[in-house]
Motif scaffolding. Structure first.
Motif, mmCIF file in Angstrom:
data_model
loop_
_atom_site.group_PDB
_atom_site.id
_atom_site.type_symbol
_atom_site.label_atom_id
_atom_site.label_comp_id
_atom_site.label_asym_id
_atom_site.label_seq_id
_atom_site.Cartn_x
_atom_site.Cartn_y
_atom_site.Cartn_z
ATOM 1 N N PRO A 28 -44.859 53.849 147.245
ATOM 2 C CA PRO A 28 -44.218 52.447 147.772
ATOM 3 C C PRO A 28 -43.417 51.831 146.543
ATOM 4 O O PRO A 28 -42.517 51.122 146.640
ATOM 5 N N ASP A 29 -43.866 52.054 145.174
ATOM 6 C CA ASP A 29 -43.336 51.738 143.992
ATOM 7 C C ASP A 29 -42.468 52.608 143.351
ATOM 8 O O ASP A 29 -42.000 52.249 142.141
ATOM 9 N N GLY A 30 -42.142 53.501 144.012
ATOM 10 C CA GLY A 30 -41.167 54.797 143.255
ATOM 11 C C GLY A 30 -41.890 55.456 142.336
ATOM 12 O O GLY A 30 -41.411 56.281 141.592
ATOM 13 N N LEU A 31 -43.215 55.683 142.178
ATOM 14 C CA LEU A 31 -43.737 56.479 141.220
ATOM 15 C C LEU A 31 -43.747 58.011 141.899
ATOM 16 O O LEU A 31 -44.138 58.106 143.012
ATOM 17 N N PRO A 32 -43.222 58.606 140.960
ATOM 18 C CA PRO A 32 -43.049 60.116 141.508
ATOM 19 C C PRO A 32 -44.232 61.017 141.544
ATOM 20 O O PRO A 32 -44.976 60.889 140.817
ATOM 21 N N ILE A 33 -44.501 61.536 142.842
ATOM 22 C CA ILE A 33 -45.501 62.347 143.107
ATOM 23 C C ILE A 33 -45.077 63.703 143.498
ATOM 24 O O ILE A 33 -44.280 63.866 144.228
ATOM 25 N N GLU A 34 -45.743 64.717 142.783
ATOM 26 C CA GLU A 34 -45.300 66.066 142.963
ATOM 27 C C GLU A 34 -46.418 66.796 143.895
ATOM 28 O O GLU A 34 -47.680 66.700 143.768
ATOM 29 N N LEU A 35 -45.897 67.679 144.767
ATOM 30 C CA LEU A 35 -46.758 68.591 145.391
ATOM 31 C C LEU A 35 -46.512 70.101 144.815
ATOM 32 O O LEU A 35 -45.141 70.624 144.749
ATOM 33 N N VAL B 293 -45.650 42.378 137.820
ATOM 34 C CA VAL B 293 -45.460 43.584 136.940
ATOM 35 C C VAL B 293 -43.939 44.100 136.744
ATOM 36 O O VAL B 293 -43.254 43.996 137.505
ATOM 37 N N PRO B 294 -43.705 44.613 135.768
ATOM 38 C CA PRO B 294 -42.331 45.188 135.353
ATOM 39 C C PRO B 294 -42.146 46.437 136.216
ATOM 40 O O PRO B 294 -43.043 46.964 136.688
ATOM 41 N N GLU B 295 -40.832 46.582 136.736
ATOM 42 C CA GLU B 295 -40.482 47.825 137.271
ATOM 43 C C GLU B 295 -40.569 48.837 136.546
ATOM 44 O O GLU B 295 -40.478 48.803 135.155
ATOM 45 N N ARG B 296 -40.594 49.975 137.062
ATOM 46 C CA ARG B 296 -40.660 51.312 136.243
ATOM 47 C C ARG B 296 -39.029 51.688 135.771
ATOM 48 O O ARG B 296 -38.297 51.311 136.549
ATOM 49 N N PRO B 297 -38.938 51.880 134.689
ATOM 50 C CA PRO B 297 -37.649 51.958 134.053
ATOM 51 C C PRO B 297 -36.555 53.116 134.517
ATOM 52 O O PRO B 297 -35.581 52.887 134.773
#
Length: 128
Positions: free
Chosen positions: A118-125, A63-67
């Protein structure tokens, strides 16, 4: 005719076991089902989020990385509400998760912060 609610959010990860552990052990989402699809060389893990939504966690080879973070085109980030932002931040930090400094939403005057999966997907609280 109208759209009622969000049913699920689909996330593609690069390391299924690492992401599965993050979402089930650290974020404590309940596993609804898990399958391996041989024809796609892909795992699919359905996770329950509260009583109204699901996360579909997929793995695919190559899978490609997040830009960029978090201003890439497409889904900007995933956000969850919490009752006590400080307590959840402390919990994440005890689990080895880096959490950004608290920000203040100028429109609602509510506190929020970000961390990454773990893949750098931003998660907001977002504190209710």
């Amino acid at each position: 005719m109208k759209l009622e609610k969000i049913h699920h959010v689909a996330i593609i990860c690069t390391n299924f076991e690492k992401s599965k552990e993050f979402y089930t052990k650290i974020l404590v989402f309940q596993v609804m089902s898990e399958v391996y699809r041989e024809e796609r060389q892909s795992y699919k893990l359905d996770l329950r989020v509260g009583s109204h939504c699901q996360i579909e966690l997929f793995s695919f080879p190559h899978v490609p990385e997040r830009p960029s973070y978090p201003e890439a085109a497409g889904l900007r980030h995933l956000a969850f509400t919490v009752q006590d932002l400080s307590a959840f931040m402390n919990y994440l930090e005890t689990q080895g998760v880096d959490v950004e400094k608290v920000r203040l939403d100028p429109l609602t005057n509510k506190q929020f912060t970000f961390f990454a999966d773990p893949d750098g997907l931003p998660i907001e609280l977002y504190e209710e």
